[in-house]
Motif scaffolding. Structure first.
Motif, mmCIF file in Angstrom:
data_model
loop_
_atom_site.group_PDB
_atom_site.id
_atom_site.type_symbol
_atom_site.label_atom_id
_atom_site.label_comp_id
_atom_site.label_asym_id
_atom_site.label_seq_id
_atom_site.Cartn_x
_atom_site.Cartn_y
_atom_site.Cartn_z
ATOM 1 N N GLY A 127 28.818 63.715 34.280
ATOM 2 C CA GLY A 127 27.969 63.228 35.358
ATOM 3 C C GLY A 127 27.663 64.267 36.418
ATOM 4 N N ASP A 128 28.060 65.508 36.215
ATOM 5 C CA ASP A 128 27.837 66.552 37.200
ATOM 6 C C ASP A 128 26.349 66.926 37.254
ATOM 7 N N ASP A 129 25.782 66.912 38.448
ATOM 8 C CA ASP A 129 24.340 67.167 38.611
ATOM 9 C C ASP A 129 23.949 68.567 38.157
ATOM 10 N N ARG A 130 24.813 69.554 38.386
ATOM 11 C CA ARG A 130 24.473 70.926 37.987
ATOM 12 C C ARG A 130 24.396 71.053 36.462
ATOM 13 N N ILE A 131 25.307 70.408 35.788
ATOM 14 C CA ILE A 131 25.285 70.461 34.323
ATOM 15 C C ILE A 131 24.083 69.700 33.777
ATOM 16 N N LYS A 132 23.742 68.585 34.389
ATOM 17 C CA LYS A 132 22.579 67.813 33.938
ATOM 18 C C LYS A 132 21.281 68.580 34.160
ATOM 19 N N GLU A 133 21.163 69.235 35.299
ATOM 20 C CA GLU A 133 19.955 70.023 35.571
ATOM 21 C C GLU A 133 19.817 71.174 34.583
ATOM 22 N N ASN A 134 20.928 71.820 34.268
ATOM 23 C CA ASN A 134 20.897 72.912 33.299
ATOM 24 C C ASN A 134 20.502 72.405 31.908
ATOM 25 N N ALA A 135 21.012 71.221 31.542
ATOM 26 C CA ALA A 135 20.669 70.638 30.242
ATOM 27 C C ALA A 135 19.188 70.304 30.163
ATOM 28 N N ILE A 136 18.607 69.835 31.275
ATOM 29 C CA ILE A 136 17.178 69.510 31.307
ATOM 30 C C ILE A 136 16.336 70.768 31.112
ATOM 31 N N LYS A 137 16.727 71.859 31.746
ATOM 32 C CA LYS A 137 15.997 73.126 31.589
ATOM 33 C C LYS A 137 16.019 73.598 30.141
#
Length: 497
Positions: A127-137
């Motif tokens: 649920g970490d926002d930084r990991i989710k943003e990186n996955a989206i990129k």
């Protein structure tokens, strides 16, 4: 007769044949008789009339079309599987379905929010926002998946980057990514161990390892769980009785999946060096958990990782991704790229999951305090479990997943068989779910499926699985542990009454 002999003499080579026959009759008449008999049998076989089996012989039964139809209608095929037991039906009926992300508190399909003590997301990286943003990129750049096996243009640059990152994190020469966690150990074992090789395995190894042992078709020996004296005895016997040269392996886990305790790694390394065995270590449950920085059981024991010949593990637990890995020397890794079934014939790991694993490793390295926080939560949970009159934890004090089994005296006094234990545990799970606490039950493949390994003596004990994660406070874990202890007492007293 004279005409026949004249004709025979005109045949080219007849004089040589006559001379041979006379010579054999004079020097070795017995051998000549045997040769003549073999020639006769050969000619008899060649000249024999061929025949085919007649399906309409006099002793066969002729059926009319109506009789055939009646037999077909009356025939009942054997079912593909057995009927569900009441326990299985109950478990499926009460299976909780999560809506939304898996976090410390999650929403069920029923609309209730529960405290999640049934996850391997120990550090809430999912649920970490930084990991989710990186996955989206990564998703936008590379798409949802490579749609091909690694050896058939499915390997992308980010796969190589993550492999290098894992190898650097663990301190090995090289690393290989697998796309599915379960098949990782099965394929690692079968890529190196073949028919005629020898494998000595801990009897409590997980099913993925057992599957790899079966596929390898090697000679399997089992030693009692974490019993180093028994292991030494078996290794010595193998070396003493060995009459051929073969590859020899010891296979074990860092943290045992179905028991929860930790391997005695220094003793195993000492034995494998003494008896010249190779060590295959499954760190699926210990990587990211044990050690000062989460590097696994080798770091926890301060053992040089080069002493482990082949190290495998999962990326689907605390690293919040999927798939698995094998870390070892370059030769061991490159061998798997062309010989490991799961690597060669499975689609490569989707890029966003591979980079999620790499990002999670980076965050764990940057925040080692997460390990200390997790261990304090484990201690809070174990403090409550230790006060129970009914169950005991078989897990290590460093394991975020605590395996709770009934105490031996409880089993004996209540005369509980395996089925009764499982039913009581499921009743405990259902009662806790009504109190908004989500835990799980240890589920293993039935031992009958492992009969090809000729090992049926060791059976797992029915158990509860309770895990902690850093998204929960120490107070929440303490209260959840207290509720678990209370519910266990309630269910057991109901049974007594």
């Amino acid at each position: 007769m004279d005409v026949v002999m004249a004709f025979f003499r005109n045949i080219p080579g007849s004089a040589i044949l006559v001379g041979y026959v006379r010579s054999r009759c004079e020097t070795e008449p017995l051998f000549f008789a045997v040769e003549l008999m073999l020639v006769f049998i050969f000619l008899r076989y060649i000249c024999a009339r061929s025949y085919s089996y007649n399906l309409r012989q006099s002793n066969s039964i002729s059926l009319t079309e109506s009789e055939i139809d009646e037999l077909i209608e009356a025939w009942t095929p054997e079912p593909l599987t057995t009927a569900l037991t009441p326990l299985e039906e109950n478990a499926l009926k009460n299976l909780p379905i999560i809506v939304g992300p898996t976090g410390p508190r999650c929403m069920l399909q029923t609309g209730r929010t529960v405290t999640n003590l049934a996850t391997y997301n120990f550090y809430d990286f999912a649920g970490d926002d930084r990991i989710k943003e990186n996955a989206i990129k990564v998703l936008r750049k590379y798409g949802v998946g490579p749609c091909s096996a690694p050896g058939f243009y499915g390997t992308q640059d980010l796969h190589m980057d993550v492999e290098a990152k894992i190898a650097s994190f663990l301190g090995t020469e090289s690393c290989l990514l697998y796309s599915q966690a379960f098949s990782t150990m099965s394929s690692i074992i079968s890529a190196f161990a073949k028919r005629g090789d020898v494998i000595v395995a801990d009897e409590a190894c997980n099913y993925s390892i057992c599957n790899g042992l079966r596929i390898s078709r090697s000679k399997i020996y089992w030693y009692r769980h974490n019993d180093m004296e028994d292991l030494a005895r078996i290794l010595a016997k193998i070396v003493k009785d060995s009459k051929t040269i073969s590859r020899r392996f010891i296979v074990t886990e860092g943290l045992f999946d179905i028991v929860g305790d930790m391997v005695h790694l220094p003793e195993i390394i000492k034995l494998k060096r003494e008896y010249k065995f190779r060590l295959i270590l499954d760190e699926s449950n210990s990587i990211g958990v044990l050690g000062r920085t989460g590097r696994g059981v080798t770091e926890a024991y301060n053992v040089d990782i080069s002493q482990v010949d082949i190290l495998g593990g999962s990326l689907s637990g605390p690293f919040a991704a999927a798939g698995g890995f094998c870390a070892s020397s370059r030769e061991v890794v490159e061998h798997q790229r062309i010989n490991s079934p799961a690597f060669c014939y499975s689609c490569a790991l989707p890029g966003m999951l591979a980079t999620t694993a790499g990002a999670s490793i980076g965050m764990l390295q940057a925040q080692p305090e997460l390990l200390s926080e997790c261990r304090s939560l484990i201690a809070a949970l174990r403090e409550q479990i230790a006060k129970s009159d009914w169950v005991i934890s078989t897990s290590s004090h460093l394991n975020p997943v605590q395996i709770l089994v009934f105490k031996t005296d409880v089993i004996n006094s209540e005369k509980l068989d395996i089925i009764e234990q499982e039913e009581l545990l499921q009743a405990i799970i259902n009662e806790l779910l009504s109190r908004r606490i989500l835990i799980s039950r240890l589920k293993c493949v039935p031992p009958v499926l492992d009969t090809t390994l000729k090992h049926n003596e060791w059976l797992h004990r029915p158990a509860l699985k309770v895990s902690v994660m850093t998204g929960l406070s120490k107070r929440e874990v303490f209260k959840a542990g207290l509720a678990i202890r209370q519910v266990i007492s309630k269910i057991m007293r109901q049974k007594q009454n």
